[in-house]
Design a protein around this motif. Structure first.
Motif, mmCIF file in Angstrom:
data_model
loop_
_atom_site.group_PDB
_atom_site.id
_atom_site.type_symbol
_atom_site.label_atom_id
_atom_site.label_comp_id
_atom_site.label_asym_id
_atom_site.label_seq_id
_atom_site.Cartn_x
_atom_site.Cartn_y
_atom_site.Cartn_z
ATOM 1 N N GLN A 104 -5.483 -1.961 -5.315
ATOM 2 C CA GLN A 104 -5.520 -1.231 -4.054
ATOM 3 C C GLN A 104 -6.950 -0.905 -3.687
ATOM 4 N N SER A 113 3.177 5.059 -6.932
ATOM 5 C CA SER A 113 2.744 6.222 -6.153
ATOM 6 C C SER A 113 1.973 5.739 -4.934
ATOM 7 N N LEU A 114 2.088 6.499 -3.863
ATOM 8 C CA LEU A 114 1.431 6.107 -2.619
ATOM 9 C C LEU A 114 0.987 7.363 -1.891
ATOM 10 N N GLU A 115 -0.299 7.439 -1.638
ATOM 11 C CA GLU A 115 -0.816 8.556 -0.826
ATOM 12 C C GLU A 115 -0.628 8.225 0.643
ATOM 13 N N ILE A 153 -2.006 2.258 6.353
ATOM 14 C CA ILE A 153 -1.838 1.772 4.996
ATOM 15 C C ILE A 153 -1.082 0.451 5.029
ATOM 16 N N VAL A 184 -2.475 -1.728 -0.368
ATOM 17 C CA VAL A 184 -1.851 -1.670 -1.685
ATOM 18 C C VAL A 184 -1.225 -3.035 -1.964
ATOM 19 N N PRO A 203 -2.128 10.015 3.570
ATOM 20 C CA PRO A 203 -2.910 11.003 4.307
ATOM 21 C C PRO A 203 -2.605 10.884 5.799
ATOM 22 N N HIS A 226 -6.356 1.671 3.829
ATOM 23 C CA HIS A 226 -5.990 1.433 2.440
ATOM 24 C C HIS A 226 -4.996 0.279 2.377
HETATM 25 P P1 ADP Z 1 -12.119 8.392 0.258
HETATM 26 O O1 ADP Z 1 -11.327 8.392 1.564
HETATM 27 O O2 ADP Z 1 -12.536 9.754 -0.160
HETATM 28 O O3 ADP Z 1 -13.194 7.380 0.179
HETATM 29 P P2 ADP Z 1 -10.338 6.649 -1.036
HETATM 30 O O4 ADP Z 1 -9.603 6.305 0.207
HETATM 31 O O5 ADP Z 1 -11.256 5.648 -1.606
HETATM 32 O O6 ADP Z 1 -11.063 8.036 -0.855
HETATM 33 O O7 ADP Z 1 -9.263 7.041 -2.125
HETATM 34 C C1 ADP Z 1 -9.551 7.824 -3.265
HETATM 35 C C2 ADP Z 1 -8.550 7.463 -4.332
HETATM 36 O O8 ADP Z 1 -7.216 7.607 -3.822
HETATM 37 C C3 ADP Z 1 -8.703 6.041 -4.817
HETATM 38 O O9 ADP Z 1 -8.391 5.950 -6.184
HETATM 39 C C4 ADP Z 1 -7.714 5.313 -3.986
HETATM 40 O O10 ADP Z 1 -7.295 4.139 -4.656
HETATM 41 C C5 ADP Z 1 -6.602 6.332 -3.850
HETATM 42 N N1 ADP Z 1 -5.875 6.171 -2.588
HETATM 43 C C6 ADP Z 1 -6.354 6.353 -1.351
HETATM 44 N N2 ADP Z 1 -5.421 6.110 -0.425
HETATM 45 C C7 ADP Z 1 -4.330 5.739 -1.109
HETATM 46 C C8 ADP Z 1 -3.023 5.353 -0.738
HETATM 47 N N3 ADP Z 1 -2.626 5.253 0.532
HETATM 48 N N4 ADP Z 1 -2.152 5.055 -1.712
HETATM 49 C C9 ADP Z 1 -2.519 5.147 -2.990
HETATM 50 N N5 ADP Z 1 -3.724 5.524 -3.410
HETATM 51 C C10 ADP Z 1 -4.630 5.799 -2.496
#
Ligand code: ADP
Ligand code: ADP
Length: 208
Positions: free
Chosen positions: A198, A25-27, A34, A188, A29, A186
């Motif tokens: 990550q 899985s990959l967020e 990334i 990964v 935003p 971020h």
């Molecule tokens: P914040 O921006 O609120 O500090 P983080 O960036 O630390 O939040 O991310 C919150 C959670 O989402 C963490 O568990 C992080 O590993 C996960 N996360 C954030 N960005 C990604 C991404 N691009 N892919 C996968 N997981 C992510």
């Protein structure tokens, strides 16, 4: 539609074979940078390909490992990024990719023939041309697979920083040049088709 995440992606290149990606899985935003790192065969290119195939090329695109098909002239190559781009657009993209001086030195300028295999361009120039095309594409999610292969190390860092800075939206970059990821949101780490670590670059204790 612009994807904002990949969820639990598993990819096998042959039925019953080992997964190239195993529940990844990959967020994504909007606007985040990334980085994807990991050893050869980890699944990095597969992940970018899945992402690129998940949406229209105008939403997700860039420079994939297997996408180095060249067309006749510099202009035609760049037009693959954005049809109807003006010469000013081409110049801006080539400046970002560090190719503008070279183009201006050519007697035929934008109409310089490069040929289907990149022809007279050096490996580094081909890579810059492909990067300029990716910059012109200006997708919502810019995917870049080892985009500085073939560039010398000092140029690689400079060009990569310029390309990433030029992107208005999300960037997903596969690289072995960890240094370039220091400012990323971020990182990964993939191994054997799985996310093994990550976080921010500075948090990754065992980054390769
Ligand atoms: P914040 O921006 O609120 O500090 P983080 O960036 O630390 O939040 O991310 C919150 C959670 O989402 C963490 O568990 C992080 O590993 C996960 N996360 C954030 N960005 C990604 C991404 N691009 N892919 C996968 N997981 C992510
Ligand atoms: P990376 O980009 O991290 O080097 P890849 O995504 O290219 O990893 O490859 C992940 C795994 O999938 C590797 O075991 C590789 O051999 C396999 N693989 C990649 N592309 C193909 C393909 N077209 N056909 C069969 N296997 C492939």
């Amino acid at each position: 539609d612009t994807p904002t995440a990949l969820r639990d992606v598993t990819v096998r290149y042959r039925p019953g074979g080992p997964p190239a990606l195993d529940g990844v899985s990959l967020e994504l935003p909007p606007g985040h940078r990334i980085g994807i790192v990991g050893p050869s065969g980890a699944g990095k290119s597969t992940l970018l390909r899945v992402l690129a195939e998940s949406a229209a090329p105008s939403a997700v695109g860039g420079l994939l490992a297997d996408a180095h098909v060249f067309h006749a002239t510099v202009r035609e190559n760049l037009a693959l990024g954005r049809a109807g781009a003006t010469d000013d657009d081409l110049a801006a993209a080539c400046a970002t990719a560090g190719l503008l001086d070279w183009v201006r030195e050519q007697p035929d300028g934008w109409d310089t023939v490069v040929g289907e295999d990149g022809g007279q361009l050096s490996g580094g120039q081909r890579q810059r041309l492909a990067l300029a095309r990716a910059v012109l594409l200006d997708p919502a999610v810019l995917v870049l697979d080892e985009p500085t292969e073939g560039l010398d190390p000092s140029a690689a860092d400079r060009v990569l920083a310029a390309v990433v800075a030029s992107a208005r939206a999300t960037v997903v970059l596969v690289t072995h040049r960890l240094r370039g990821l220091a400012d990323f949101d971020h990182v990964v780490v993939l191994d054997n088709g799985r996310v093994v670590q990550q976080g921010r670059h500075a948090e990754l204790v065992e980054a390769p």
